[in-house]
Design a protein around this motif. Structure first.
Motif, mmCIF file in Angstrom:
data_model
loop_
_atom_site.group_PDB
_atom_site.id
_atom_site.type_symbol
_atom_site.label_atom_id
_atom_site.label_comp_id
_atom_site.label_asym_id
_atom_site.label_seq_id
_atom_site.Cartn_x
_atom_site.Cartn_y
_atom_site.Cartn_z
ATOM 1 N N UNK A 1 0.832 -1.202 0.000
ATOM 2 C CA UNK A 1 0.000 0.000 0.000
ATOM 3 C C UNK A 1 0.873 1.261 0.000
ATOM 4 N N UNK A 2 1.888 1.293 0.890
ATOM 5 C CA UNK A 2 2.782 2.447 0.976
ATOM 6 C C UNK A 2 3.534 2.648 -0.327
ATOM 7 N N UNK A 3 3.988 1.535 -0.920
ATOM 8 C CA UNK A 3 4.712 1.613 -2.184
ATOM 9 C C UNK A 3 3.835 2.246 -3.264
ATOM 10 N N UNK A 4 2.582 1.812 -3.348
ATOM 11 C CA UNK A 4 1.671 2.368 -4.347
ATOM 12 C C UNK A 4 1.439 3.852 -4.125
ATOM 13 N N UNK A 5 1.293 4.262 -2.874
ATOM 14 C CA UNK A 5 1.092 5.680 -2.579
ATOM 15 C C UNK A 5 2.286 6.518 -3.028
ATOM 16 N N UNK A 6 3.475 5.966 -2.871
ATOM 17 C CA UNK A 6 4.679 6.673 -3.323
ATOM 18 C C UNK A 6 4.692 6.796 -4.849
ATOM 19 N N UNK A 7 4.249 5.755 -5.529
ATOM 20 C CA UNK A 7 4.181 5.791 -6.990
ATOM 21 C C UNK A 7 3.177 6.837 -7.450
ATOM 22 N N UNK A 8 2.016 6.891 -6.811
ATOM 23 C CA UNK A 8 0.994 7.854 -7.211
ATOM 24 C C UNK A 8 1.447 9.281 -6.917
ATOM 25 N N UNK A 9 2.227 9.448 -5.866
ATOM 26 C CA UNK A 9 2.765 10.775 -5.552
ATOM 27 C C UNK A 9 3.801 11.191 -6.592
ATOM 28 N N UNK A 10 4.556 10.231 -7.115
ATOM 29 C CA UNK A 10 5.554 10.521 -8.152
ATOM 30 C C UNK A 10 4.891 10.863 -9.489
ATOM 31 N N UNK A 11 3.713 10.293 -9.729
ATOM 32 C CA UNK A 11 2.951 10.563 -10.957
ATOM 33 C C UNK A 11 1.578 11.103 -10.556
ATOM 34 N N UNK A 12 1.530 12.357 -10.113
ATOM 35 C CA UNK A 12 0.297 12.916 -9.544
ATOM 36 C C UNK A 12 -0.739 13.265 -10.617
ATOM 37 N N UNK A 13 -1.882 13.679 -10.143
ATOM 38 C CA UNK A 13 -2.964 14.108 -11.026
ATOM 39 C C UNK A 13 -2.457 15.150 -12.016
ATOM 40 N N UNK A 14 -2.913 15.044 -13.235
ATOM 41 C CA UNK A 14 -2.573 15.906 -14.372
ATOM 42 C C UNK A 14 -1.367 15.383 -15.153
ATOM 43 N N UNK A 15 -0.623 14.414 -14.605
ATOM 44 C CA UNK A 15 0.426 13.787 -15.399
ATOM 45 C C UNK A 15 -0.204 12.685 -16.260
ATOM 46 N N UNK A 16 0.457 12.347 -17.357
ATOM 47 C CA UNK A 16 -0.149 11.428 -18.322
ATOM 48 C C UNK A 16 -0.383 10.028 -17.760
ATOM 49 N N UNK A 17 0.409 9.628 -16.770
ATOM 50 C CA UNK A 17 0.310 8.261 -16.252
ATOM 51 C C UNK A 17 -0.697 8.121 -15.120
ATOM 52 N N UNK A 18 -1.151 9.224 -14.542
ATOM 53 C CA UNK A 18 -1.906 9.134 -13.286
ATOM 54 C C UNK A 18 -3.218 8.368 -13.424
ATOM 55 N N UNK A 19 -4.055 8.764 -14.356
ATOM 56 C CA UNK A 19 -5.359 8.099 -14.469
ATOM 57 C C UNK A 19 -5.206 6.627 -14.855
ATOM 58 N N UNK A 20 -4.362 6.276 -15.844
ATOM 59 C CA UNK A 20 -4.172 4.845 -16.106
ATOM 60 C C UNK A 20 -3.685 4.062 -14.888
ATOM 61 N N UNK A 21 -2.786 4.649 -14.095
ATOM 62 C CA UNK A 21 -2.324 3.981 -12.879
ATOM 63 C C UNK A 21 -3.484 3.765 -11.908
ATOM 64 N N UNK A 22 -4.323 4.769 -11.753
ATOM 65 C CA UNK A 22 -5.447 4.659 -10.828
ATOM 66 C C UNK A 22 -6.479 3.650 -11.321
ATOM 67 N N UNK A 23 -6.665 3.562 -12.635
ATOM 68 C CA UNK A 23 -7.601 2.579 -13.180
ATOM 69 C C UNK A 23 -7.092 1.160 -12.953
ATOM 70 N N UNK A 24 -5.774 0.986 -12.993
ATOM 71 C CA UNK A 24 -5.211 -0.325 -12.690
ATOM 72 C C UNK A 24 -5.351 -0.674 -11.222
ATOM 73 N N UNK A 25 -5.081 0.307 -10.368
ATOM 74 C CA UNK A 25 -5.077 0.079 -8.922
ATOM 75 C C UNK A 25 -6.489 -0.009 -8.338
ATOM 76 N N UNK A 26 -7.358 0.882 -8.740
ATOM 77 C CA UNK A 26 -8.685 0.959 -8.128
ATOM 78 C C UNK A 26 -9.750 0.135 -8.847
ATOM 79 N N UNK A 27 -9.440 -0.306 -10.064
ATOM 80 C CA UNK A 27 -10.422 -1.074 -10.827
ATOM 81 C C UNK A 27 -9.886 -2.421 -11.300
#
Length: 222
Positions: A1-27
């Motif tokens: 969980x902590x590792x994923x949070x660090x990844x999402x912080x490195x690729x925050x909202x508005x970056x090109x990878x953020x939404x695809x990462x969240x769709x993988x993690x949350x869906x």
């Protein structure tokens, strides 16, 4: 969980990878499914998304195109309120960008399942994963994203598929029925889903121990 949070912080909202990462993690979406999501498949009112296609690349034709999801696993799944809000902010951002860029905004079209930018030969398709100017954010950006995660963040075991596995494991740990997990992830059969449950995480194991400690207790009679 902590590792994923660090990844999402490195690729925050508005970056090109953020939404695809969240769709993988949350869906638990597959890579091609995440990048194929279109706005007509997002139901903000009912907090759900319709997964009815994926994108793939043709080396021969040098074009991205739509196909059915793997195993024809079309499905409608629930999304949480945070992801719903994220997608809504992205939709509003894109709606503002279109008049701002005006004639320079790139509209995408579908022609024989191909993703093109030629209005004459296709029907307009509104993809979720586009840049501010409207160009398609391709799944290949995950190669760069993974490289950063591996070499700069030192998370060597990360793959996009690991987000999907994490999502499934979290569902199992929180007592989601296997059939629900199978349907949500679009697994071909229940045996694939059950492999997740067979590889017990400590949380599941601890719950089992707790059950064993209490299930044979003698109940006091009133």
């Amino acid at each position: 969980m902590q590792k994923n949070n660090e990844i999402f912080a490195r690729f925050p909202e508005s970056t090109t990878a953020h939404i695809p990462l969240m769709l993988g993690y949350k869906c638990g979406l597959r890579l091609g499914e995440a990048f194929a999501l279109t706005w007509d498949c997002v139901d903000f009112e009912n907090h759900s998304i319709n997964i009815n296609k994926q994108v793939q690349y043709s080396d021969e034709k040098k074009v991205w195109y739509f196909t059915n999801p793997k195993y024809n696993s079309m499905r409608i799944i629930e999304i949480d309120s945070e992801l719903t809000a994220l997608l809504l902010r992205e939709k509003e951002r894109q709606d503002r960008a279109k008049p701002y860029y005006d004639e320079y905004y790139t509209y995408l079209y579908e022609d024989n399942n191909r993703i093109i930018n030629d209005q004459k030969n296709g029907l307009q398709v509104d993809l979720v994963s586009v840049r501010e100017c409207g160009t398609f954010i391709q799944p290949r950006i995950m190669q760069h994203t993974s490289s950063v995660i591996h070499h700069q963040m030192n998370f060597q075991d990360f793959t996009y598929h690991s987000l999907r596995h994490t999502h499934a494991t979290m569902l199992a740990e929180n007592d989601a029925p296997p059939k629900y997990v199978q349907t949500r992830l679009g697994h071909k059969n229940i045996q694939i889903t059950m492999q997740i449950y067979q590889h017990l995480t400590k949380k599941i194991s601890d719950k089992g121990t707790e059950i064993l400690e209490t299930m044979f207790e003698t109940k006091e009679t009133v």
